[in-house]
Design a protein around this motif. Structure first.
Motif, PDB file in Angstrom:
ATOM      1  N   ALA A 112       9.755  -4.552  46.697  1.00 13.25           N
ATOM      2  CA  ALA A 112       9.178  -3.486  47.530  1.00 13.25           C
ATOM      3  C   ALA A 112       8.530  -4.076  48.784  1.00 13.25           C
ATOM      4  O   ALA A 112       8.701  -3.547  49.888  1.00 13.25           O
ATOM      5  CB  ALA A 112       8.152  -2.691  46.729  1.00 13.25           C
ATOM      6  N   LEU A 113       7.801  -5.168  48.614  1.00 11.96           N
ATOM      7  CA  LEU A 113       7.122  -5.820  49.730  1.00 11.96           C
ATOM      8  C   LEU A 113       8.099  -6.246  50.822  1.00 11.96           C
ATOM      9  O   LEU A 113       7.834  -6.069  52.014  1.00 11.96           O
ATOM     10  CB  LEU A 113       6.341  -7.039  49.219  1.00 11.96           C
ATOM     11  N   PHE A 114       9.248  -6.780  50.412  1.00 14.60           N
ATOM     12  CA  PHE A 114      10.226  -7.287  51.371  1.00 14.60           C
ATOM     13  C   PHE A 114      11.328  -6.290  51.711  1.00 14.60           C
ATOM     14  O   PHE A 114      12.295  -6.644  52.384  1.00 14.60           O
ATOM     15  CB  PHE A 114      10.818  -8.609  50.876  1.00 14.60           C
ATOM     16  N   GLY A 115      11.191  -5.052  51.249  1.00 16.58           N
ATOM     17  CA  GLY A 115      12.148  -4.009  51.618  1.00 16.58           C
ATOM     18  C   GLY A 115      13.519  -4.156  50.997  1.00 16.58           C
ATOM     19  O   GLY A 115      14.516  -3.772  51.594  1.00 16.58           O
ATOM     20  N   ARG A 116      13.594  -4.676  49.788  1.00 18.09           N
ATOM     21  CA  ARG A 116      14.876  -4.892  49.098  1.00 18.09           C
ATOM     22  C   ARG A 116      15.256  -3.634  48.306  1.00 18.09           C
ATOM     23  O   ARG A 116      15.084  -3.568  47.092  1.00 18.09           O
ATOM     24  CB  ARG A 116      14.792  -6.093  48.167  1.00 18.09           C
ATOM     25  N   SER A 117      15.778  -2.643  49.002  1.00 12.65           N
ATOM     26  CA  SER A 117      16.070  -1.331  48.403  1.00 12.65           C
ATOM     27  C   SER A 117      16.988  -1.422  47.193  1.00 12.65           C
ATOM     28  O   SER A 117      16.729  -0.804  46.154  1.00 12.65           O
ATOM     29  CB  SER A 117      16.698  -0.400  49.434  1.00 12.65           C
ATOM     30  N   LYS A 118      18.070  -2.167  47.311  1.00 10.03           N
ATOM     31  CA  LYS A 118      19.021  -2.265  46.201  1.00 10.03           C
ATOM     32  C   LYS A 118      18.354  -2.894  44.981  1.00 10.03           C
ATOM     33  O   LYS A 118      18.549  -2.445  43.858  1.00 10.03           O
ATOM     34  CB  LYS A 118      20.247  -3.073  46.618  1.00 10.03           C
ATOM     35  N   GLN A 119      17.552  -3.926  45.211  1.00 12.25           N
ATOM     36  CA  GLN A 119      16.882  -4.576  44.085  1.00 12.25           C
ATOM     37  C   GLN A 119      15.843  -3.651  43.452  1.00 12.25           C
ATOM     38  O   GLN A 119      15.682  -3.648  42.229  1.00 12.25           O
ATOM     39  CB  GLN A 119      16.238  -5.883  44.528  1.00 12.25           C
ATOM     40  N   VAL A 120      15.149  -2.875  44.266  1.00  9.48           N
ATOM     41  CA  VAL A 120      14.200  -1.917  43.719  1.00  9.48           C
ATOM     42  C   VAL A 120      14.930  -0.965  42.778  1.00  9.48           C
ATOM     43  O   VAL A 120      14.483  -0.712  41.658  1.00  9.48           O
ATOM     44  CB  VAL A 120      13.469  -1.142  44.849  1.00  9.48           C
ATOM     45  N   ASP A 121      16.070  -0.454  43.208  1.00  6.18           N
ATOM     46  CA  ASP A 121      16.848   0.457  42.366  1.00  6.18           C
ATOM     47  C   ASP A 121      17.303  -0.230  41.077  1.00  6.18           C
ATOM     48  O   ASP A 121      17.223   0.351  39.993  1.00  6.18           O
ATOM     49  CB  ASP A 121      18.056   0.991  43.127  1.00  6.18           C
ATOM     50  N   LEU A 122      17.773  -1.475  41.189  1.00  6.28           N
ATOM     51  CA  LEU A 122      18.225  -2.221  40.014  1.00  6.28           C
ATOM     52  C   LEU A 122      17.070  -2.457  39.039  1.00  6.28           C
ATOM     53  O   LEU A 122      17.225  -2.272  37.824  1.00  6.28           O
ATOM     54  CB  LEU A 122      18.817  -3.570  40.435  1.00  6.28           C
TER      55      LEU A 122
END
Length: 190
Positions: A141-151
């Motif tokens: 979330a801090l680094f804006g990793r949208s795909k990883q947040v979803d995963l």
């Protein structure tokens, strides 16, 4: 540049000299040199060198001065083949460095979505925290990793966990001014 030359020298030694040296009775490398070659091989994705060292008795779970294992170094540097190799050899995919950072957290920091997805198949605690109380979800979330947040959320990551400073994943995204990430996390909450 100095470090780069040292790594190249270590890889050269490992690729051409070490396989013979570790098998010889009179080893020409000190344990410290072998250790450096081992971690450089993991960092460089050299499964061939790791094979030689592990077959010669190297400790799979050895840690360097920062507490990184070969698995963590290979994952952090994006070497999927080496991660697969080390997994097959029985490496602990859930290990962390001296500050509690896991390979999953490293993938979030680096933004390596492919590695993050692979690491989520290891069965490690998706809510593992480091010494600051941060999780992989917080880092994503801090680094804006949208795909990883979803995963991570799909694997059960808990967005309500607070770090040592009292921040949640949503709070960290808010601090970054990332309104899209905040909305994504809030939407997934419902």
């Amino acid at each position: 540049m100095k470090h780069f030359k040292a790594v190249l020298a270590a890889v050269f030694l490992a690729a051409f000299v070490l396989p013979m040296a570790v098998k010889a009775e009179n080893q020409s490398f000190t344990p410290e040199q072998i250790s450096a070659i081992y971690f450089d091989a993991a960092r460089s994705g050299r499964s061939d060198i790791l094979t030689e060292l592990l077959d010669a008795g190297a400790d799979m779970e050895a840690r360097n001065e920062a507490g990184y294992t070969a698995f963590v170094l290979a994952a952090y540097n994006g070497h999927m083949d080496t991660v697969e190799f080390l997994s097959q050899r029985g490496a602990d995919a859930c290990s962390s460095d001296h500050r509690g950072n896991t390979a999953q957290m490293g993938a979030a920091f680096k933004g390596d979505d492919r590695m993050a997805a692979r690491l989520l198949t290891t069965g490690c605690d998706v809510n593992a925290t480091n010494a600051s109380g941060q999780t992989a979800l917080m880092m994503a979330a801090l680094f804006g990793r949208s795909k990883q947040v979803d995963l991570l959320l799909a694997k059960g990551a808990d967005r309500a966990i607070r770090d040592a400073a009292g921040n949640t994943a949503i709070g960290l995204a808010e601090q970054q001014g990332n309104t899209l990430m905040v909305a994504r996390l809030q939407r997934r909450e419902k």
